[in-house]
Design an enzyme around this catalytic site. Structure first.
Site, short mmCIF file in Angstrom:
data_model
loop_
_atom_site.label_atom_id
_atom_site.label_comp_id
_atom_site.label_asym_id
_atom_site.label_seq_id
_atom_site.Cartn_x
_atom_site.Cartn_y
_atom_site.Cartn_z
N GLY A 1 33.00 41.28 33.51
CA GLY A 1 33.96 40.57 32.69
C GLY A 1 33.78 40.91 31.22
N ASP B 1 36.15 44.12 41.59
CA ASP B 1 36.23 42.67 41.76
C ASP B 1 34.84 42.15 42.12
OD1 ASP B 1 36.71 40.04 42.41
OD2 ASP B 1 38.26 40.46 43.89
N VAL B 2 34.23 41.38 41.24
CA VAL B 2 32.87 40.90 41.47
C VAL B 2 32.77 40.02 42.72
CG1 VAL B 2 32.21 41.04 39.04
CG2 VAL B 2 33.18 38.89 39.93
N ASN C 1 28.45 38.04 33.55
CA ASN C 1 29.27 37.19 32.68
C ASN C 1 30.59 36.76 33.32
OD1 ASN C 1 30.50 36.28 29.94
ND2 ASN C 1 31.85 37.93 30.59
N SER D 1 26.38 27.70 32.15
CA SER D 1 27.24 26.78 31.42
C SER D 1 26.56 25.43 31.27
CB SER D 1 28.57 26.59 32.17
OG SER D 1 29.33 25.53 31.62
N TYR E 1 32.94 24.23 39.33
CA TYR E 1 32.31 25.03 38.27
C TYR E 1 30.86 24.61 38.08
CZ TYR E 1 32.32 27.61 33.81
OH TYR E 1 32.07 28.50 32.79
N ALA F 1 28.90 23.24 40.32
CA ALA F 1 28.13 23.69 41.49
C ALA F 1 27.79 25.18 41.36
CB ALA F 1 28.93 23.44 42.76
N ALA F 2 28.76 25.97 40.93
CA ALA F 2 28.53 27.41 40.80
C ALA F 2 27.51 27.72 39.72
CB ALA F 2 29.86 28.12 40.50
N ILE G 1 32.65 26.93 23.67
CA ILE G 1 32.73 28.15 22.88
C ILE G 1 34.20 28.52 22.71
CG2 ILE G 1 32.07 30.57 22.72
CD1 ILE G 1 29.68 28.64 22.69
#
Length: 241
Positions: free
Chosen positions: A7, A58-59, A87, A139, A152, A154-155, A185
């Protein structure tokens, strides 16, 4: 030396890519669809005298990642990727009671499964060379949880835990693994948030900048940080400590 930034074509990833190029790395900019942004980032790096390459994949897709990295390694058979910045990430915010299955799954695939997909094929060369730097962009949500971000959180929480586990696995090979946990940010990821309201809860009364995150990442891959591993470092203006 080579550094891969997933990214890396926009936002925090772009700032990190530019910063790493400034300190002498040949930066491999990964992206999945926005080639125009990737080309813009590459132009900025080359205009300042830096070196970079584009590597689209694609990650979320393990086979696509494996094929892209394998092809890169065949072309650069005398080199290896010494620095990895995981990232790439997306948000699909909603209260869990209204959240669709696909929104939960896709956020985990992009923000967490990608850690496995990209990191695993790069570990053996790092181990063989007895040197590597891995920085995972986590995050604030992964530390505290935020309403509307069960997927988000959880990830990113899983990414922080994986950071700590992998750091212990590879420390003896002089590979450090750390996470950076940004708060709010100013970037395209936060364009839809009300900055005027949210910054009132931040002790510094402002959003952070992508450059400030890039500065922290640059420190973590430097020799000055060679004894730091398994850490998750917050960068949030005092919102959470």
């Amino acid at each position: 030396m080579y550094a891969l930034v997933t990214g890396g074509n926009r936002g925090i990833g772009r700032a990190i890519s530019i910063q790493l190029a400034q300190i002498g790395y040949t930066v491999i900019i990964n992206y999945v669809s926005n080639e125009e942004a990737a080309q813009e980032t590459m132009t900025q790096i080359r205009n300042m005298g830096g070196n970079c390459e584009l590597l689209p994949f694609d990650v979320c897709n393990y086979q696509a990642v494996s094929n892209a990295i394998s092809q890169w390694q065949k072309i650069h058979y005398e080199e290896y990727i010494a620095v990895l910045v995981n990232n790439a990430g997306i948000r699909r915010d909603n209260l869990l009671v209204w959240m669709e299955e696909n929104d939960f799954e896709q956020v985990l695939r992009t923000n967490l499964f990608s850690f496995y997909n990209v990191t695993r094929p790069l570990l053996i060369p790092m181990i063989r060379h007895k040197y590597g730097r891995i920085v995972n962009i986590a995050s604030l949500s992964g530390l505290t949880g935020l309403p509307g971000q069960c997927n988000y959180a959880a990830a990113k929480g899983g990414l922080i835990a994986a950071t700590k586990a992998l750091a212990k696995e590879v420390a003896k090979k002089c590979i450090t693994v750390n996470a950076v946990a940004p708060g709010f940010i100013a970037s395209d990821m936060t364009d839809n948030l009300n900055e005027d309201i949210l910054k009132q809860a931040i002790p510094m009364k402002r959003f952070g900048t992508v450059q400030e995150v890039a500065n922290l990442v640059t420190f973590l891959i430097s020799e000055q940080a060679s004894y730091i591993t398994g850490e998750c470092i917050s960068i949030n203006g005092g919102l959470y400590a």
